[in-house]
Design an enzyme around this catalytic site. Structure first.
Site, PDB file in Angstrom:
ATOM      1  N   GLU A  44     -10.494  -1.916  -6.621  1.00  0.00           N
ATOM      2  CA  GLU A  44      -9.404  -2.555  -7.246  1.00  0.00           C
ATOM      3  C   GLU A  44      -9.447  -4.006  -6.966  1.00  0.00           C
ATOM      4  O   GLU A  44      -8.803  -4.676  -7.716  1.00  0.00           O
ATOM      5  CB  GLU A  44      -7.915  -1.869  -6.742  1.00  0.00           C
ATOM      6  N   HIS A 100       2.098   8.492  -2.411  1.00  0.00           N
ATOM      7  CA  HIS A 100       1.754   8.935  -4.113  1.00  0.00           C
ATOM      8  C   HIS A 100       3.054   9.046  -4.535  1.00  0.00           C
ATOM      9  O   HIS A 100       3.218   9.786  -5.711  1.00  0.00           O
ATOM     10  CB  HIS A 100       1.003  10.055  -4.301  1.00  0.00           C
TER      11      HIS A 100
END
Lengths: 343, 343
Positions: free
Chosen positions: B67, B136
């Site tokens: 990322e 998450h």
């Protein structure tokens, strides 16, 4: 330092160690089998991740058991392990309490974290095990644990497990460099199951084997093909001994297999036709059993060890299913250390 | 807003996002899409379905799990005449690459005195409620909205999703496009049916920075975003049965916030409840209330109220998670308490 192709013979001599590895692989596979059953309860015929006694994502470790047992066979409770979002096999091999682990996965009060963590956030300080949900997250903490052991003059080490996808994260490269600079007693273990969710290793990694990346950080890099518990045992044995002796970090990449989807419910449309069947035909557990039998282990001894391991899992799931849920109000506890309710 | 009069179909947010991306890629060759599992898989949350087949791997790039690198690359692409759309699967994962976002993307235009803009879109999923644990399940709207130079949008329905996506890509600034997992229309996550709406096939934009009054009322203003718009609408329907008329404002854009629409509604009803599934403190709900209260703004008949996720990590176990998540019942109870205290 050069990259080593692990050529250790597949004739490890320690009979008890190999019996333990076999039984622990069976135990892990059985644990996942019971997770599968429970996970699918309430999710059929319509699969909805929020439903059933185990909601959320479920990342199963079927096929990767050799990595866990081959490495953890060398570890003591004081050695730290950080694992990934796919943690069950490693937790089991590290000796995490099975009942509390199962209860955590069911979100029960008796779980490792009272239901707060779930399957991606298992913490068992009794055996120095932790895992987390974001790729390459455990590497830095493993270096820290290793440095702490070094500063204490302990012979404890740390092991960071990661997937092959994590070797493309900045945290991987930074942690390896830092570990080498600090000569931290840490072993980085890549479980190369060939896929980061849907993306194949060959499509996103600039080198064929991540083991050669160790050269960039002045540490030995070892490539272990074959998903073979004995070869992993040998490679990890050298790395762990080096770390304990003050010889610094090692990078090991193990070729393993992911026999299930990234998570349960993954349609796996990105896999070539027949791949999963081919992988299952090379299932490492029956292969290991066949080798042990061929080398003179008695079937009865293997069955006895495996049976006991399976019985422990069964008992853990009975415990977990019967255990109580926490009171909802407990959600406010433990936000800060030394406090109960924080609201 | 250009309103299309052509054919409409009922689409999920995922399909609407995919359609917007495809249309804009066809219209503007500078648009490219990249991220993890966005190619072959079409995005874990279905936001890039069909793009690889149609536009090929040069413009639809599955990235490594890197990322830091691909968000940085998106900034460079944007500075070099392209319009990248980068997906990072879960908002929880942004810690890995935040520097490129808040120190580069958000500031490039300013630091360059307006000479180098940063026309990029960052797509990410938000929200919990399905037992996926605390790495998450976060929302983090306020985390991004707090940073000058970033625009932040979140659709509550498919029509807005397409229009906001087309606006986001055409915007010359970095736009964080958040989509809520409970609204995405992926079967395996369950979906609030109201998020699946008629969507024009034609090209149209939904302006960034403009909220929508999605239900008119006179007694109380309920402000929500993404999923909480639907909680507000459910609450408004329940309140209507008891003779209470609730107005519902869908923020659609978190930054820049449409303060005029919020103030007008609060002035009209005299009561304000903000529903936010992000952490409560220092969040969107506080900003909305401050918007109404500061500068001698609307005189409310009751103190405003926040129904937000408390200041604790998101727990795995559903008994805890659902206890603390906002829901329609909590909204109804808050409004009723407000009306009883000051009719």
């Amino acid at each position: 330092m050069s990259t080593l192709e692990s050529t250790a013979p597949s004739r490890a001599t320690n009979r008890n160690q190999r019996l333990w590895m076999y039984a622990t692989m069976v135990q892990s596979r059985h644990f996942e089998a019971l997770v599968k059953v429970a996970y699918l309860e309430g999710k059929q015929p319509l699969f909805n991740m929020a439903k059933g006694p185990i909601p959320g994502e479920m990342h199963l470790s079927d096929g990767q058991e050799p990595c866990a047992v081959g490495v953890c066979a060398h570890l003591r409770p004081g050695d730290a392990v950080t694992a990934t979002h796919r943690p069950h096999h490693i937790a089991i091999a590290k000796g995490v309490d099975l009942k509390a682990m199962a209860a955590e996965i069911f979100g029960k009060k008796a779980g490792l974290s009272g239901g707060r963590g779930g399957h991606m956030h298992l913490f068992d300080p009794a055996v120095n095990f932790a895992c987390s949900g974001i790729v390459a997250q455990g590497l830095g903490p493993a270096v820290g644990s290793a440095l702490a052991a070094k500063l204490r003059d302990a012979s404890d080490i740390a092991v960071a497990f990661l997937g092959e996808g994590a070797a493309n994260q900045g945290a991987f490269h930074e942690a390896l460099n830092l570990a080498a600079v600090w000569q931290a007693p840490v072993v980085f273990v890549i479980e190369d199951n060939a896929y980061g969710i849907s993306v194949a290793k060959r499509d996103c990694t600039a080198v064929e084997s991540n083991a050669i990346r160790a050269a960039g950080y002045g540490m030995p890099g070892v490539h272990v093909p074959g998903n073979d518990a004995d070869r992993i045992l040998a490679a990890a044995g050298e790395a762990v001994a080096r770390a304990r002796a003050g010889g610094g970090p090692t990078l090991i990449e193990i070729e393993t297999t992911r026999l299930e989807g990234h998570f349960m419910g993954d349609a796996e449309g990105y896999r070539p036709a027949g791949e999963v069947e081919a992988l299952k035909a090379r299932d490492p557990i029956p292969a290991y059993r066949a080798r042990l039998l061929a080398e003179g282990f008695e079937a009865e001894a293997l069955d006895r060890a495996a049976g006991a391991a399976i019985a422990e899992v069964d008992a853990a799931f009975v415990f977990a299913r019967r255990a109580d849920y926490p009171a909802p109000e407990e959600v406010f506890e433990h936000v800060f250390a030394g406090e109960g309710a924080s609201q | 807003m250009t309103t299309a009069t052509t054919t409409t179909r009922r689409l999920t947010i995922a399909k609407a996002m995919s359609e917007a991306l495809a249309q804009e890629m066809a219209r503007d060759p500078s648009v490219l899409v990249m991220g993890e599992d966005i190619g072959k898989l079409g995005g874990v949350f279905g936001a890039t379905q069909g793009l690889l087949d149609r536009f090929g791997p040069e413009r639809v790039r599955d990235t490594p799990i890197s990322e830091t690198a691909f968000m940085g690359a998106a900034v460079g692409l944007a500075a070099s005449g392209m319009r990248p759309v980068a997906e990072l699967m879960f908002v929880d994962f942004f810690g890995v690459c935040m520097d490129a976002i808040y120190n580069l993307a958000a500031k490039q235009n300013y630091f360059s005195g307006g000479k180098v803009s940063c026309p990029m879109v960052i797509m990410t999923s938000v929200g919990g409620g399905y037992g996926d644990g605390g790495q998450h399940s976060q929302c983090l709207y306020a985390t991004f909205a707090h940073l000058p130079g970033l625009k932040v949008v979140i659709p509550s329905n498919a029509r807005d999703a397409k229009g906001l996506m087309l606006s986001a890509i055409r915007d010359d600034n970095p736009v964080v496009f958040m989509f809520h997992k409970a609204l995405q229309g992926m079967g395996w996550l369950g979906t609030v049916q109201r998020s699946i709406t008629d969507v024009p096939e034609a090209d149209y934009t939904t302006p960034i920075g403009v909220a929508a009054v999605v239900r008119e009322g006179t007694d109380v203003t309920l402000v929500g975003l993404g999923l909480t718009v639907h909680l507000a609408l459910d609450a408004a329907a329940a309140l209507a049965k008891t003779g209470v008329s609730a107005e519902v404002v869908d923020l659609r854009t978190v930054s820049p916030l449409d303060r005029a629409t919020i103030r007008a509604s609060a002035a009209k009803t005299g009561r304000l409840v903000v529903i936010d599934d992000d952490y409560m403190s220092f969040g969107v709900s506080a900003e909305v209330i401050a918007t109404v209260c500061e500068h001698g703004g609307a005189r409310l008949r009751s103190p405003p109220m926040r129904i937000a996720y408390p200041d604790i990590p998101v727990p795995f176990t559903p008994v805890m998670e659902h206890f603390v998540l906002p829901n329609a019942e909590k909204v109804v109870a808050a409004v009723q308490a407000m009306l009883e205290a000051a009719p």
